[in-house]
Design an enzyme around this catalytic site. Sequence first.
Site, PDB file in Angstrom:
ATOM      1  N   ARG A  53      50.482  42.383  51.294  1.00  0.00           N
ATOM      2  CA  ARG A  53      50.914  43.760  50.825  1.00  0.00           C
ATOM      3  C   ARG A  53      50.278  44.444  49.687  1.00  0.00           C
ATOM      4  O   ARG A  53      50.084  45.602  49.317  1.00  0.00           O
ATOM      5  CB  ARG A  53      52.378  43.487  50.316  1.00  0.00           C
ATOM      6  N   THR A  54      50.247  43.384  48.501  1.00  0.00           N
ATOM      7  CA  THR A  54      49.835  43.963  47.205  1.00  0.00           C
ATOM      8  C   THR A  54      48.281  44.440  47.403  1.00  0.00           C
ATOM      9  O   THR A  54      47.934  45.694  47.017  1.00  0.00           O
ATOM     10  CB  THR A  54      49.828  42.831  46.049  1.00  0.00           C
ATOM     11  N   LYS A  82      29.486  30.131  43.582  1.00  0.00           N
ATOM     12  CA  LYS A  82      28.010  29.594  42.985  1.00  0.00           C
ATOM     13  C   LYS A  82      28.374  29.233  41.555  1.00  0.00           C
ATOM     14  O   LYS A  82      27.623  28.850  40.885  1.00  0.00           O
ATOM     15  CB  LYS A  82      27.065  30.660  42.989  1.00  0.00           C
ATOM     16  N   ARG A 103      43.829  39.624  41.161  1.00  0.00           N
ATOM     17  CA  ARG A 103      44.917  38.580  41.364  1.00  0.00           C
ATOM     18  C   ARG A 103      44.030  37.316  41.320  1.00  0.00           C
ATOM     19  O   ARG A 103      43.111  37.078  41.989  1.00  0.00           O
ATOM     20  CB  ARG A 103      45.247  38.864  42.835  1.00  0.00           C
ATOM     21  N   HIS A 131      53.485  39.616  37.458  1.00  0.00           N
ATOM     22  CA  HIS A 131      53.251  40.275  38.650  1.00  0.00           C
ATOM     23  C   HIS A 131      53.781  41.927  38.064  1.00  0.00           C
ATOM     24  O   HIS A 131      54.688  42.335  38.908  1.00  0.00           O
ATOM     25  CB  HIS A 131      53.849  40.066  39.903  1.00  0.00           C
TER      26      HIS A 131
HETATM   27  C1  NCD Z   1      54.717  38.041  45.700  1.00  0.00           C
HETATM   28  C2  NCD Z   1      53.441  37.214  45.044  1.00  0.00           C
HETATM   29  O1  NCD Z   1      52.445  37.326  45.193  1.00  0.00           O
HETATM   30  O2  NCD Z   1      53.842  36.792  43.930  1.00  0.00           O
HETATM   31  N1  NCD Z   1      54.377  38.695  46.856  1.00  0.00           N
HETATM   32  C3  NCD Z   1      53.939  39.908  46.513  1.00  0.00           C
HETATM   33  O3  NCD Z   1      52.947  40.257  45.790  1.00  0.00           O
HETATM   34  N2  NCD Z   1      54.195  41.106  47.470  1.00  0.00           N
HETATM   35  C4  NCD Z   1      55.646  37.050  45.968  1.00  0.00           C
HETATM   36  C5  NCD Z   1      55.305  35.713  46.820  1.00  0.00           C
HETATM   37  O4  NCD Z   1      54.313  35.477  47.071  1.00  0.00           O
HETATM   38  O5  NCD Z   1      56.366  35.014  46.980  1.00  0.00           O
END
Ligand code: NCD
Length: 357
Positions: A53-54, A82, A103, A131
């Site tokens: 999703r993100t 590397k 991320r 997040h």
């Molecule tokens: C979350 C995350 O990555 O922290 N998911 C997300 O970004 N939609 C929640 C999760 O992974 O449980």
Amino acid sequence: MNYLHLIDLNDFPVKFWNELLELGIDIYHNPEKYAHACDGKIMATLFYEPSTRTQMSFQTAMLRLGGSLIGFDNPSTSSVAKGESLSDTTQIVSGYADVLVIRHPQPGAAKAAALTADCPVINAGDGGHLHPTQTLTDLLTLRLEKGTLENLNIGLCGDLKNGRTVHSLVKAMSCYKGNHFTFISTSELKMPQYIKDILSVHGASFKEVESLEEAIGELDVLYMTRIQRERFKSDEEYFAQKDTYVLDTAKLSLSKPDLKVLHPLPRVDEITTDVDKNEKAVYFKQAKYGMYIRMALIMTLLSNENRSIPLLSGKEYPGVCCSNELCITNSESYLPKSFVGIGDNVECEFCNERTLL
Ligand code: NCD
């Protein structure tokens, strides 16, 4: 050069979040108005950790604004494999792109990236820490589905220790008036102390309980989360927690008629699929709202090139390292070990973990 980065929502005043939400709502209603807002701009997505999703909502957000994309979601096929440092990767990629979305499995990594990036950096999740763009998604969902961000009893259930989405959400919602928090978890997976301290500073009330059945009837919002398997030291510890909380239709029937159930997703088995068709379940809509608020965020950061927020304001304490072994400052040795003093402790400016002096 200084840029406007989004590392932690609480680096900004609530007014800024509300402006983003207004813009997000306008984009949601009139997406065509914004179809060329980022023509000619390039966004890089550096995903060192899995995501559906993100990553995709960031990518579609930029494409819907007329921009283009570069990036990786498998560090093993980039120079990271590397042994390239985070600082070098960030410096190079930010020279190609106009905005960088990162991320990373380690807390503090987004702030570390922002220290060397030559463009705005957006934190798309740094380990179990924060997040902020999921929180913007959650705020937009509450605005559209509950009609308010105030005077809500918000239940958060599941892995409150390792879930970065709940940390960011509680920090944000404690800035709106009248909200009360109900933390539903086992004693092993409780909300970290530094988050509870922030609630006290903001004068927001909370209680900690172990039973979802007993708490659900009082809630206006229920935020379910998965147990974060990847953050456990062993499978044994994970299996001891798995399946503790499962929301099903029977439990949902104990809730108020206007309860809304949110979940950042992915779901493992903490919500049974029969709940999905209930009008209280808004988690699939929530995932879609995330795209609109990310469009608002990208536009805002790209149009504020002369504004900046300070990334570090603390100091180094000779010989003191962060006690969080996962903290980015413990693996990227060039980073300043920067802390803010709190009584006998110092709080790491990258991961917020406290270390006793
Ligand atoms: C979350 C995350 O990555 O922290 N998911 C997300 O970004 N939609 C929640 C999760 O992974 O449980």
